[in-house]
Design a protein around this motif. Structure first.
Motif, mmCIF file in Angstrom:
data_model
loop_
_atom_site.group_PDB
_atom_site.id
_atom_site.type_symbol
_atom_site.label_atom_id
_atom_site.label_comp_id
_atom_site.label_asym_id
_atom_site.label_seq_id
_atom_site.Cartn_x
_atom_site.Cartn_y
_atom_site.Cartn_z
ATOM 1 N N TYR A 107 10.104 0.455 -5.338
ATOM 2 C CA TYR A 107 9.105 0.838 -6.335
ATOM 3 C C TYR A 107 9.757 1.092 -7.693
ATOM 4 O O TYR A 107 9.236 0.695 -8.739
ATOM 5 C CB TYR A 107 8.334 2.075 -5.868
ATOM 6 C CG TYR A 107 7.524 1.846 -4.619
ATOM 7 C CD1 TYR A 107 6.364 1.077 -4.649
ATOM 8 C CD2 TYR A 107 7.913 2.391 -3.396
ATOM 9 C CE1 TYR A 107 5.613 0.861 -3.498
ATOM 10 C CE2 TYR A 107 7.172 2.185 -2.240
ATOM 11 C CZ TYR A 107 6.031 1.405 -2.297
ATOM 12 O OH TYR A 107 5.295 1.194 -1.160
ATOM 13 N N TRP A 108 10.902 1.764 -7.682
ATOM 14 C CA TRP A 108 11.612 2.010 -8.948
ATOM 15 C C TRP A 108 12.067 0.684 -9.552
ATOM 16 O O TRP A 108 12.049 0.516 -10.777
ATOM 17 C CB TRP A 108 12.806 2.931 -8.750
ATOM 18 C CG TRP A 108 12.520 4.192 -7.998
ATOM 19 C CD1 TRP A 108 13.251 4.740 -6.973
ATOM 20 C CD2 TRP A 108 11.414 5.101 -8.198
ATOM 21 N NE1 TRP A 108 12.680 5.899 -6.528
ATOM 22 C CE2 TRP A 108 11.552 6.156 -7.260
ATOM 23 C CE3 TRP A 108 10.329 5.115 -9.063
ATOM 24 C CZ2 TRP A 108 10.654 7.203 -7.182
ATOM 25 C CZ3 TRP A 108 9.418 6.155 -8.982
ATOM 26 C CH2 TRP A 108 9.579 7.187 -8.055
ATOM 27 N N TYR A 149 5.145 7.767 -8.613
ATOM 28 C CA TYR A 149 5.340 6.349 -8.911
ATOM 29 C C TYR A 149 4.030 5.712 -9.376
ATOM 30 O O TYR A 149 4.009 4.950 -10.356
ATOM 31 C CB TYR A 149 5.867 5.603 -7.685
ATOM 32 C CG TYR A 149 5.599 4.119 -7.768
ATOM 33 C CD1 TYR A 149 6.374 3.306 -8.590
ATOM 34 C CD2 TYR A 149 4.534 3.549 -7.058
ATOM 35 C CE1 TYR A 149 6.095 1.949 -8.703
ATOM 36 C CE2 TYR A 149 4.260 2.199 -7.169
ATOM 37 C CZ TYR A 149 5.032 1.397 -7.994
ATOM 38 O OH TYR A 149 4.751 0.069 -8.118
ATOM 39 N N ASP A 205 3.857 4.044 -12.926
ATOM 40 C CA ASP A 205 3.609 2.607 -12.981
ATOM 41 C C ASP A 205 2.385 2.309 -13.835
ATOM 42 O O ASP A 205 2.383 1.356 -14.635
ATOM 43 C CB ASP A 205 3.410 2.077 -11.560
ATOM 44 C CG ASP A 205 3.226 0.569 -11.522
ATOM 45 O OD1 ASP A 205 4.137 -0.142 -11.982
ATOM 46 O OD2 ASP A 205 2.178 0.112 -11.033
#
Length: 226
Positions: free
Chosen positions: A212-213, A133, A137
């Motif tokens: 987070y997604w 992630y 990101d």
């Protein structure tokens, strides 16, 4: 033949920039990665996707990058957006990343983890999915700078068209239109992938990772609707 690796808290972070044939074969031998996946990376034939295998998850991202601008006053306007493919192999206790020199931010994060204990803890304490992630990101966040530059270029073209029409302006219009198409072709396919992740479609990447997604999906929507 060595493979760059950092190990922390039971998690291995392997980063291969411009991997050689020998290194890809080592990945196949050490982790059982499909040679078809590794060969697909070599020939850059993949589109953004997520695939699940017995022992690992393959996540492919396409990231925009500009070619090197030529000399001259208007060099920045002549830059063409190209595609930088990044392949993530997410295992239970490892994350393997293969990419080329279009995505130096991956090398920068790897180097931070290598040299800074606090950064190792920040990025690697929560497991392979969280480390993935952090990298994804970062890459998506960097992509937003392309949206800003394209917007500024369009504004500049509009001003020039109000003042005069010339061959140079027409060339800028054509290149900018082409860059927008290439950018959207890369970014839009990632939206349904992160939407599925946000909904918890994949148990292996669910649980505490769901917010987070959602964060990445929201950023992608912002990028393509800017």
């Amino acid at each position: 033949m060595t493979i760059p690796k950092i190990t922390h808290n039971g998690l291995s972070f392997i980063n291969l920039s411009k991997p050689t044939d020998e290194q890809l074969k080592l990945l196949n031998q050490a982790f059982g990665f499909s040679m078809l996946n590794l060969e697909d990376y070599q020939y850059k034939t993949q589109i953004p996707k997520i695939e699940f295998y017995k022992d690992y998850i393959l996540f492919v991202l396409d990231i925009p990058s500009y070619n090197q601008p030529g000399p001259g006053k208007n060099a920045s306007k002549k830059r063409r957006i190209g595609i930088g493919e990044v392949d993530f192999f997410i295992g239970k206790d490892y994350l393997v990343v293969i990419h080329d020199d279009r995505t130096p931010q991956i090398d920068e994060l790897f180097e931070m983890c290598k040299t800074n204990e606090e950064k190792r803890k920040e990025f690697m304490d929560k497991g392979a999915a969280f480390l993935f992630y952090c990298l994804a990101d970062n890459l998506v966040d960097t992509s937003f700078s392309y949206v800003t530059e394209l917007t500024n270029t369009i504004d500049s073209i509009d001003r020039q068209l109000e003042e005069k029409s010339s061959v140079a302006v027409i060339e800028d219009v054509s290149l900018t239109r082409r860059n927008i198409v290439v950018f959207e072709t890369m970014i839009k396919p990632t939206l349904p992938i992160f939407a599925d992740l946000e909904k918890g479609k994949y148990a292996e990447l669910g649980g505490e990772m769901l917010p987070y997604w959602s964060n990445i999906r929201t950023f992608i929507i912002t990028s393509i609707s800017h």
